[in-house]
Design a protein around this motif. Sequence first.
Motif, PDB file in Angstrom:
ATOM      1  N   UNK A  63      -4.079  16.074 -12.018  1.00 54.08           N
ATOM      2  CA  UNK A  63      -5.104  16.375 -11.024  1.00 54.08           C
ATOM      3  C   UNK A  63      -4.647  16.102  -9.594  1.00 54.08           C
ATOM      4  N   UNK A  64      -3.435  15.579  -9.425  1.00 55.90           N
ATOM      5  CA  UNK A  64      -2.886  15.353  -8.089  1.00 55.90           C
ATOM      6  C   UNK A  64      -3.328  14.071  -7.421  1.00 55.90           C
ATOM      7  N   UNK A  65      -3.875  13.139  -8.191  1.00 61.72           N
ATOM      8  CA  UNK A  65      -4.386  11.889  -7.623  1.00 61.72           C
ATOM      9  C   UNK A  65      -3.289  10.833  -7.511  1.00 61.72           C
ATOM     10  N   UNK A  66      -2.311  10.875  -8.429  1.00 65.41           N
ATOM     11  CA  UNK A  66      -1.254   9.856  -8.481  1.00 65.41           C
ATOM     12  C   UNK A  66       0.117  10.494  -8.666  1.00 65.41           C
TER      13      UNK A  66
ATOM     14  N   UNK B 103       0.829  -1.210   0.000  1.00 58.05           N
ATOM     15  CA  UNK B 103       0.000   0.000   0.000  1.00 58.05           C
ATOM     16  C   UNK B 103       0.861   1.257   0.000  1.00 58.05           C
ATOM     17  N   UNK B 104       0.588   2.122  -0.951  1.00 57.38           N
ATOM     18  CA  UNK B 104       1.363   3.370  -1.074  1.00 57.38           C
ATOM     19  C   UNK B 104       0.416   4.557  -0.973  1.00 57.38           C
ATOM     20  N   UNK B 105       0.831   5.621  -0.300  1.00 57.60           N
ATOM     21  CA  UNK B 105      -0.045   6.794  -0.156  1.00 57.60           C
ATOM     22  C   UNK B 105      -0.123   7.603  -1.450  1.00 57.60           C
ATOM     23  N   UNK B 106      -1.188   8.359  -1.548  1.00 56.63           N
ATOM     24  CA  UNK B 106      -1.371   9.272  -2.670  1.00 56.63           C
ATOM     25  C   UNK B 106      -0.683  10.603  -2.338  1.00 56.63           C
ATOM     26  N   UNK B 107      -0.397  11.417  -3.346  1.00 60.39           N
ATOM     27  CA  UNK B 107       0.289  12.692  -3.080  1.00 60.39           C
ATOM     28  C   UNK B 107      -0.420  13.566  -2.053  1.00 60.39           C
ATOM     29  N   UNK B 108      -1.751  13.671  -2.143  1.00 57.51           N
ATOM     30  CA  UNK B 108      -2.465  14.546  -1.212  1.00 57.51           C
ATOM     31  C   UNK B 108      -2.438  13.995   0.211  1.00 57.51           C
ATOM     32  N   UNK B 109      -2.234  12.692   0.374  1.00 58.39           N
ATOM     33  CA  UNK B 109      -2.113  12.134   1.712  1.00 58.39           C
ATOM     34  C   UNK B 109      -0.785  12.537   2.357  1.00 58.39           C
ATOM     35  N   UNK B 110       0.185  12.836   1.508  1.00 55.89           N
ATOM     36  CA  UNK B 110       1.485  13.312   1.990  1.00 55.89           C
ATOM     37  C   UNK B 110       1.555  14.840   1.961  1.00 55.89           C
ATOM     38  N   UNK B 111       0.404  15.479   1.713  1.00 61.10           N
ATOM     39  CA  UNK B 111       0.292  16.938   1.619  1.00 61.10           C
ATOM     40  C   UNK B 111       1.231  17.513   0.564  1.00 61.10           C
ATOM     41  N   UNK B 112       1.238  16.846  -0.592  1.00 62.17           N
ATOM     42  CA  UNK B 112       2.065  17.292  -1.721  1.00 62.17           C
ATOM     43  C   UNK B 112       1.153  17.724  -2.861  1.00 62.17           C
ATOM     44  N   UNK B 113       1.547  18.745  -3.552  1.00 62.76           N
ATOM     45  CA  UNK B 113       0.830  19.201  -4.735  1.00 62.76           C
ATOM     46  C   UNK B 113      -0.571  19.683  -4.424  1.00 62.76           C
ATOM     47  N   UNK B 114      -1.378  19.781  -5.489  1.00 62.74           N
ATOM     48  CA  UNK B 114      -2.756  20.250  -5.378  1.00 62.74           C
ATOM     49  C   UNK B 114      -3.678  19.169  -5.910  1.00 62.74           C
ATOM     50  N   UNK B 115      -4.694  18.841  -5.138  1.00 60.45           N
ATOM     51  CA  UNK B 115      -5.704  17.864  -5.548  1.00 60.45           C
ATOM     52  C   UNK B 115      -6.871  18.621  -6.167  1.00 60.45           C
ATOM     53  N   UNK B 116      -7.222  18.293  -7.428  1.00 59.00           N
ATOM     54  CA  UNK B 116      -8.244  19.025  -8.166  1.00 59.00           C
ATOM     55  C   UNK B 116      -9.563  18.283  -8.266  1.00 59.00           C
ATOM     56  N   UNK B 117      -9.641  17.065  -7.744  1.00 60.73           N
ATOM     57  CA  UNK B 117     -10.889  16.291  -7.722  1.00 60.73           C
ATOM     58  C   UNK B 117     -11.005  15.636  -6.347  1.00 60.73           C
ATOM     59  N   UNK B 118     -12.224  15.342  -5.946  1.00 65.34           N
ATOM     60  CA  UNK B 118     -12.390  14.618  -4.688  1.00 65.34           C
ATOM     61  C   UNK B 118     -11.970  13.174  -4.902  1.00 65.34           C
TER      62      UNK B 118
END
Length: 195
Positions: free
Chosen positions: A144-147, A78-93
Amino acid sequence: MFFFDLFLFALINADAQTPLFSIQLARVLSAWTPNISAALVLLALLFGSPAVRRTMLMLLLSMATAWAITRLIRWGFPAPRPFQLEMGTLWVQHGGRASFPSQHASGAFALAMALALGVTRHRKALVVLGFAAAIGICWSRVHLGVHFPSDVIAGALVGSIGAVIVWNATFWLRRRRYLRAVPHIKKLRLRLRTQ
């Protein structure tokens, strides 16, 4: 996360200065391309020739194989997503499920590779369109900051390998059945000739 992820993610992920058109394009590619592809596959299954229907069934089996491989990898690593590491900008829920490899990328590349393996040479434009859509989906997921980029690269590899496995296994099974049937057919012919 791999050594190249931070640099590529910062380069591709949309930020406040990114034109709105680019973000909207990424949203459309990410959300609508899988749905449109599913509708086209369904139409081909319902109204296509027997050869087209066989290709579509192989395509669906390739996507299912890629999905299963992706789920196994996600379960094991299991690997975290960028927004879980507070990286970048997430543009979709998006939910906080594991991100490596990308499910969207694996499905898109399984579809594109299955088309490449099953489509006749007269329909190369369909193969090019399949790979263009797959690359567009991969770009959109990072934009979109999801991956992370490694998520979509791994997804592309998983999808392509899944399709190759399915097509090779099917070819091998067909060939093996044929080879098993040949001696029996020859024996039957000999018996009919002698009677």
